[in-house]
Design a protein around this motif. Structure first.
Motif, PDB file in Angstrom:
ATOM      1  N   TYR A  74       3.770 -26.034  -7.572  1.00 38.14           N
ATOM      2  CA  TYR A  74       3.760 -27.658  -6.778  1.00 38.14           C
ATOM      3  C   TYR A  74       5.069 -27.143  -5.361  1.00 38.14           C
ATOM      4  N   ALA A  75       5.904 -26.738  -6.086  1.00 41.45           N
ATOM      5  CA  ALA A  75       6.620 -25.901  -5.040  1.00 41.45           C
ATOM      6  C   ALA A  75       7.910 -24.689  -5.365  1.00 41.45           C
ATOM      7  N   LEU A  76       7.888 -23.878  -4.297  1.00 43.81           N
ATOM      8  CA  LEU A  76       8.970 -22.740  -5.529  1.00 43.81           C
ATOM      9  C   LEU A  76      10.251 -23.080  -4.842  1.00 43.81           C
ATOM     10  N   ASP A  77      10.843 -24.431  -3.800  1.00 43.60           N
ATOM     11  CA  ASP A  77      12.123 -24.383  -3.532  1.00 43.60           C
ATOM     12  C   ASP A  77      12.058 -25.341  -2.410  1.00 43.60           C
ATOM     13  N   ALA A  78      13.333 -26.916  -1.917  1.00 43.25           N
ATOM     14  CA  ALA A  78      13.280 -26.956  -0.692  1.00 43.25           C
ATOM     15  C   ALA A  78      11.988 -26.643   0.498  1.00 43.25           C
ATOM     16  N   ALA A  79      12.289 -25.361   0.905  1.00 41.91           N
ATOM     17  CA  ALA A  79      11.187 -25.173   2.086  1.00 41.91           C
ATOM     18  C   ALA A  79       9.727 -26.103   1.545  1.00 41.91           C
ATOM     19  N   ASP A  80       9.149 -24.982   0.211  1.00 36.02           N
ATOM     20  CA  ASP A  80       8.383 -25.050   0.271  1.00 36.02           C
ATOM     21  C   ASP A  80       7.959 -26.779   0.189  1.00 36.02           C
ATOM     22  N   LEU A  81       8.640 -27.073  -0.774  1.00 34.16           N
ATOM     23  CA  LEU A  81       8.379 -28.478  -0.845  1.00 34.16           C
ATOM     24  C   LEU A  81       7.858 -29.705   0.484  1.00 34.16           C
ATOM     25  N   ARG A  82       8.833 -29.188   1.516  1.00 34.18           N
ATOM     26  CA  ARG A  82       8.663 -29.852   2.864  1.00 34.18           C
ATOM     27  C   ARG A  82       7.279 -29.588   3.171  1.00 34.18           C
ATOM     28  N   LEU A  83       6.534 -28.653   3.273  1.00 32.97           N
ATOM     29  CA  LEU A  83       5.329 -28.470   3.364  1.00 32.97           C
ATOM     30  C   LEU A  83       4.377 -29.548   2.152  1.00 32.97           C
ATOM     31  N   LYS A  84       4.109 -29.782   1.585  1.00 35.58           N
ATOM     32  CA  LYS A  84       3.825 -31.097   1.354  1.00 35.58           C
ATOM     33  C   LYS A  84       4.176 -32.389   2.028  1.00 35.58           C
TER      34      LYS A  84
ATOM     35  N   GLU B 177       5.135 -19.381 -14.571  1.00 40.75           N
ATOM     36  CA  GLU B 177       4.788 -20.671 -13.376  1.00 40.75           C
ATOM     37  C   GLU B 177       5.871 -20.096 -11.958  1.00 40.75           C
ATOM     38  N   GLN B 178       7.242 -19.861 -11.906  1.00 38.27           N
ATOM     39  CA  GLN B 178       8.330 -19.007 -11.399  1.00 38.27           C
ATOM     40  C   GLN B 178       7.284 -17.764 -10.780  1.00 38.27           C
ATOM     41  N   LEU B 179       7.242 -16.950 -11.989  1.00 36.81           N
ATOM     42  CA  LEU B 179       6.377 -16.053 -11.081  1.00 36.81           C
ATOM     43  C   LEU B 179       5.264 -15.452 -10.741  1.00 36.81           C
ATOM     44  N   LEU B 180       4.276 -17.067 -10.550  1.00 35.37           N
ATOM     45  CA  LEU B 180       2.609 -17.043 -10.939  1.00 35.37           C
ATOM     46  C   LEU B 180       2.950 -17.660  -9.579  1.00 35.37           C
ATOM     47  N   ALA B 181       3.705 -18.241  -9.606  1.00 30.47           N
ATOM     48  CA  ALA B 181       3.682 -18.954  -7.736  1.00 30.47           C
ATOM     49  C   ALA B 181       4.197 -18.257  -6.798  1.00 30.47           C
ATOM     50  N   ARG B 182       5.530 -17.115  -7.794  1.00 23.92           N
ATOM     51  CA  ARG B 182       5.755 -16.597  -6.280  1.00 23.92           C
ATOM     52  C   ARG B 182       4.919 -14.780  -6.297  1.00 23.92           C
ATOM     53  N   SER B 183       4.094 -14.491  -7.137  1.00 25.69           N
ATOM     54  CA  SER B 183       3.183 -14.060  -6.828  1.00 25.69           C
ATOM     55  C   SER B 183       1.530 -14.201  -6.351  1.00 25.69           C
TER      56      SER B 183
ATOM     57  N   THR C 155       7.391 -38.560 -13.491  1.00 22.47           N
ATOM     58  CA  THR C 155       6.062 -37.820 -12.214  1.00 22.47           C
ATOM     59  C   THR C 155       6.557 -36.557 -12.714  1.00 22.47           C
ATOM     60  N   ILE C 156       5.018 -35.956 -12.751  1.00 22.34           N
ATOM     61  CA  ILE C 156       5.762 -34.236 -12.848  1.00 22.34           C
ATOM     62  C   ILE C 156       4.398 -34.575 -11.224  1.00 22.34           C
ATOM     63  N   LEU C 157       5.317 -33.676 -10.764  1.00 24.85           N
ATOM     64  CA  LEU C 157       4.813 -33.037  -9.595  1.00 24.85           C
ATOM     65  C   LEU C 157       3.602 -31.520 -10.163  1.00 24.85           C
ATOM     66  N   ASN C 158       2.360 -31.447 -10.439  1.00 25.21           N
ATOM     67  CA  ASN C 158       1.656 -30.138 -10.608  1.00 25.21           C
ATOM     68  C   ASN C 158       0.900 -29.452  -9.389  1.00 25.21           C
ATOM     69  N   GLY C 159       1.306 -28.605  -9.791  1.00 28.16           N
ATOM     70  CA  GLY C 159       0.767 -27.331  -8.226  1.00 28.16           C
ATOM     71  C   GLY C 159      -1.100 -27.188  -8.572  1.00 28.16           C
TER      72      GLY C 159
END
Ligand code: UTP
Length: 469
Positions: free
Chosen positions: A444-454, A142-148, A465-469
């Motif tokens: 849902y988020a790949l890193d902290a910067a990604d999460l800040r967008l949420k 899923e990391q690879l998928l998110a990066r793609s 909790t599970i934060l799902n994409g």
């Protein structure tokens, strides 16, 4: 089924006749399996390995190398000032560009036997998600998928299996819909296996009356296996120029890390390695060093306690740069190595090997009784023109699952995943209450910067909790 004369002759010639001593007790299927295993043995290689073991090459320690070693010279350390932070930022952009241009693939090595963990399935099937119990395979895929998705390009995943892990791994990916990556983007390739031998003779060991005891030929087997199974052709057809290489046991490795890729490109590196500072000088970790101008790895077993504490003239530890086994390979470098009929050296391991003795009895040894042979991927390092070493953040990126408990275990790895999630949430303005577990899916988020967008502003997590994409 009758044992053919040719096979018997071959076994006699190589002093391995005992392998068929129970032939008449085997059913057809067992006989076919054993015949197939015997046909697979490269006896020339086998004798070379036995001679190497007898000469004790590669088995003993090689303490002299450490005496000549310095800390890695082609090195990018964690940034300490504005200029270094800017270099990383630019590298990240350059790495993302490489991915967007479709020039990046990922190699996952998942052929190991995972004996320390003591899990009955391939290690990638271990349920590591601290809340979700998602497997290592799922979290990494899923990391690879998110990066793609982030780059808007499909990134092929080259998954190395072994005889021990191939079937279960391929079925697991299929049954899980290739974790969204698409079947056409996941390529399985099986590494070779080598027979185990008795440590006091040259006899190959039987694990059962109708089966030879074999083990995968080490992560260094990746290179030959890529070639044998046509993976280099696939890479070529898809225009892949760089391969992000990682191991199945580290769920917090940053898959296809754009910073690492960008630095690899900037320094025109053939083989880039992510290192982290060792926790203590005596920690059992291979270390990256420079010896006579070449980047190499010294295994912890080749480092005396005295050397481990050595400082350079400026008072810094020489052997600080622990290997995370996260690399980026230039495809052209792999091809050059293979073109030259190059072989990585074999290392001899002395292990307890359950086997069948000449009476047909199962023996479970209390102390090491046999040898296994493995190649290590990092032995490719001295063959590079440029081998860059990049320091990563240990707490964030290196939380492997090696042992069933204690250090580097599921417990430490899960705790790290929870800590990282909590830190990201805090940096996004949220809060995780004491004792509450939050797991963040890479989708849902790949890193902290990604999460800040949420926009988690002031959100407080009061239950698991599970934060799902
Ligand atoms: P390790 O050296 O930690 O070995 O592998 P392991 O098999 O997982 O565990 P132990 O030592 O038996 O407890 C590091 C990585 O290299 C892969 C493993 O799957 C893991 O991702 N590996 C190792 C292979 O793909 N093939 C091998 O022959 C050995």
């Amino acid at each position: 089924m009758q044992l053919n004369e040719q096979t018997l002759e071959l076994l006699r010639k190589h002093e391995q006749e005992h392998l068929v001593q129970f032939w008449d007790e085997l059913n057809d299927e067992q006989q076919r399996h054993l015949q197939h295993q015997i046909d697979d043995i490269d006896f020339t290689l086998q004798w070379k390995l036995i001679e190497q073991r007898n000469a004790k090459e590669g088995t003993g320690t090689d303490l002299d190398r450490a005496k000549h070693a310095k800390s890695p010279e082609q090195l990018v350390r964690l940034p300490q000032n504005e200029a270094e932070r800017a270099e990383r930022k630019n590298a990240k952009l350059a790495g993302l560009e490489l991915i967007k241009a479709g020039k990046v693939g990922a190699i996952l090595v998942a052929g190991g036997q995972g004996s320390r963990l003591g899990f009955d399935y391939p290690k990638g099937m271990y349920p590591i998600g601290p809340v979700s119990q998602r497997t290592l395979f799922q979290i990494l895929s899923e990391q690879l998928l998110a990066r793609s998705q982030q780059a808007g390009v499909e990134i092929p995943y080259f998954v190395m299996t072994s005889e021990a892990t191939h079937l279960s791994t391929t079925i697991f990916f299929r049954d899980n819909g290739y974790f969204g990556l698409g079947e056409h983007n996941v390529f399985f390739f099986q590494q070779a296996s080598l027979p185990a031998i008795d440590d006091s003779s040259s006899a190959i060991l039987l694990s059962e009356k109708g089966s030879i005891s074999t083990s995968p030929d080490g992560h260094g087997g990746t290179l030959r296996a890529l070639q044998k199974h046509g993976m280099l052709d696939v890479m070529n057809e898809r225009g892949i120029e760089h391969l992000f290489y990682h191991q199945v046991d580290n769920p917090t490795a940053i898959v296809c890390d754009p910073v690492l890729l960008g630095l690899h490109e900037k320094y025109e590196s053939d083989l880039t390695t992510k290192v982290v500072a060792k926790a203590t000088p005596e920690e059992k970790m291979g270390v990256l060093v420079t010896i006579d101008g070449k980047t190499e790895i010294i295994e912890y077993s080749d480092l005396s306690s005295e050397d481990a504490y050595r400082k350079d003239t400026e008072g810094n530890d020489v052997f600080w740069a622990g290997n995370t086994a996260i690399h980026v390979f230039r495809r052209a470098f792999i091809e050059t190595l293979l073109f030259e009929e190059f072989s990585l050296p074999f290392h001899v391991a002395h292990k307890k090997i359950v086997h069948i003795d000449s009476e047909g009895t199962l023996v479970e040894p209390k102390s090491p009784n046999g040898n296994k042979f493995e190649q290590f991927i990092f032995d490719a390092l001295p063959h590079t023109n440029v081998a860059l070493v990049v320091e990563g953040d240990r707490d964030r990126e290196f939380n492997p699952v090696k042992n069933s408990d204690g250090n580097d275990s599921p417990a430490t790895s899960r705790a790290a995943m929870l800590r990282i999630a909590s830190e990201w949430i805090q940096s996004a303005g949220g809060n995780v209450e004491e004792g509450v577990k939050v797991e963040i899916s890479p989708l849902y988020a790949l890193d902290a910067a990604d999460l800040r967008l949420k926009k988690l502003d002031e959100q407080s997590f009061t239950e698991d909790t599970i934060l799902n994409g």
